[in-house]
Design a protein around this motif. Structure first.
Motif, mmCIF file in Angstrom:
data_model
loop_
_atom_site.group_PDB
_atom_site.id
_atom_site.type_symbol
_atom_site.label_atom_id
_atom_site.label_comp_id
_atom_site.label_asym_id
_atom_site.label_seq_id
_atom_site.Cartn_x
_atom_site.Cartn_y
_atom_site.Cartn_z
ATOM 1 N N UNK A 62 -46.533 98.212 -33.353
ATOM 2 C CA UNK A 62 -45.488 97.970 -32.355
ATOM 3 C C UNK A 62 -45.934 98.344 -30.947
ATOM 4 N N UNK A 63 -47.063 99.049 -30.810
ATOM 5 C CA UNK A 63 -47.587 99.375 -29.483
ATOM 6 C C UNK A 63 -48.193 98.154 -28.795
ATOM 7 N N UNK A 64 -48.473 97.098 -29.566
ATOM 8 C CA UNK A 64 -49.167 95.925 -29.035
ATOM 9 C C UNK A 64 -48.180 94.816 -28.693
ATOM 10 N N UNK A 115 -52.192 96.233 -25.384
ATOM 11 C CA UNK A 115 -51.291 97.365 -25.557
ATOM 12 C C UNK A 115 -50.244 97.358 -24.455
ATOM 13 N N UNK A 116 -48.983 97.545 -24.835
ATOM 14 C CA UNK A 116 -47.890 97.627 -23.866
ATOM 15 C C UNK A 116 -47.892 99.031 -23.259
ATOM 16 N N UNK A 117 -48.134 99.169 -21.948
ATOM 17 C CA UNK A 117 -48.243 100.506 -21.343
ATOM 18 C C UNK A 117 -46.952 101.312 -21.449
ATOM 19 N N UNK A 118 -45.819 100.658 -21.407
ATOM 20 C CA UNK A 118 -44.553 101.379 -21.502
ATOM 21 C C UNK A 118 -44.356 101.949 -22.909
ATOM 22 N N UNK A 119 -44.713 101.192 -23.902
ATOM 23 C CA UNK A 119 -44.585 101.681 -25.281
ATOM 24 C C UNK A 119 -45.551 102.832 -25.527
#
Length: 246
Positions: free
Chosen positions: A151-153, A159-163
């Motif tokens: 789910x981080x991607x 990679x989603x920086x906020x996650x």
């Protein structure tokens, strides 16, 4: 008799990385990060890969083969992938802290956000249970962490920086209540070892004996366990208060 601390007040363990396949089709260990301790892998057998997400959100995949040595700073999310018989020797900074909670698994955000739910998800059955049951529980824990890791991607594979930032914040919140205990362990272990080196240097510089006549040998006991990344043989490198090896 005073026995020496293990070099650098580190810890070492033998790791056979899990070969069970996770939900995304990859065999291997549980994605996680350490909050204050660096970690190193020395590969001694088999083949595999190391997946990492650094503090800036950069994902990398490194191949692992016998003789390879790789290490990473606190905060790096890492996952060992087993492509066949992967065995490593794990060296951890700050002996005692990883076992005292300095490892946060990448469970889904709603689990990592709740101390009680996180503890329940992280807990494995004790040694009174059959190995098959404990292995199944370790795989289930790994699969839940893989769910949160994926789910981080974003959909494009980045990679989603906020996650990632949210995971970092959750991890810090989870371990913050342990800081007082960790500080005691650090002062009695790594910090004491550094100060001992300074004492020896001071003695040499002043023309004195750094303590060579007090030199002794220590030996570690071995504690088998189901770890986050695989089956572990933990070497107990701690020294008890009476000066004997545990």
């Amino acid at each position: 008799m005073t026995l020496p601390a293990f070099p650098g007040a580190t810890s070492v363990s033998a790791l056979e990385v899990y070969d069970g396949v996770a939900s995304d089709g990859l065999a291997g260990g549980t994605p996680h990060l350490h909050v204050v301790s660096a970690e190193a892998y020395l590969v001694v057998g088999g083949r595999g890969r190391l997946h990492t997400i650094d503090g800036g959100g950069v994902f990398e995949e490194r191949t692992l083969a016998p003789g390879d040595l790789v290490w990473f700073a606190p905060g790096v999310v890492h996952r060992a992938v087993n492509d066949g018989g992967l065995e490593v020797r794990v060296v951890m900074q700050n002996a005692g802290l990883p076992e005292a909670g300095d490892a946060v698994m990448t469970f889904p955000d709603d689990v990592v956000a709740d101390l009680g739910r996180y503890a329940d998800a992280a807990r494995l059955p004790g040694p009174e249970r059959a190995d098959a049951d404990r292995l199944a529980a370790a795989h289930a824990r790994r699969d839940l962490a893989v769910e949160g890791y994926r789910a981080l991607f974003r959909d494009d594979g980045t990679v989603d920086p906020d996650r990632l930032a949210r995971l970092h914040a959750r991890a810090a919140d989870l371990v913050r209540p342990r800081v007082a205990d960790w500080r005691e362990r650090w002062e009695a272990g790594p910090l004491a070892v550094v100060r001992e080196t300074g004492r020896r240097l001071d003695a040499l510089e002043g023309g004195g004996d750094p303590g060579l006549g007090e030199a002794r040998v220590a030996e570690a006991s071995v504690d088998p366990a189901f770890g986050m990344c695989g089956r572990l043989q933990r070497y107990d490198t701690s020294i008890d208060p009476d000066g004997g090896a545990r």
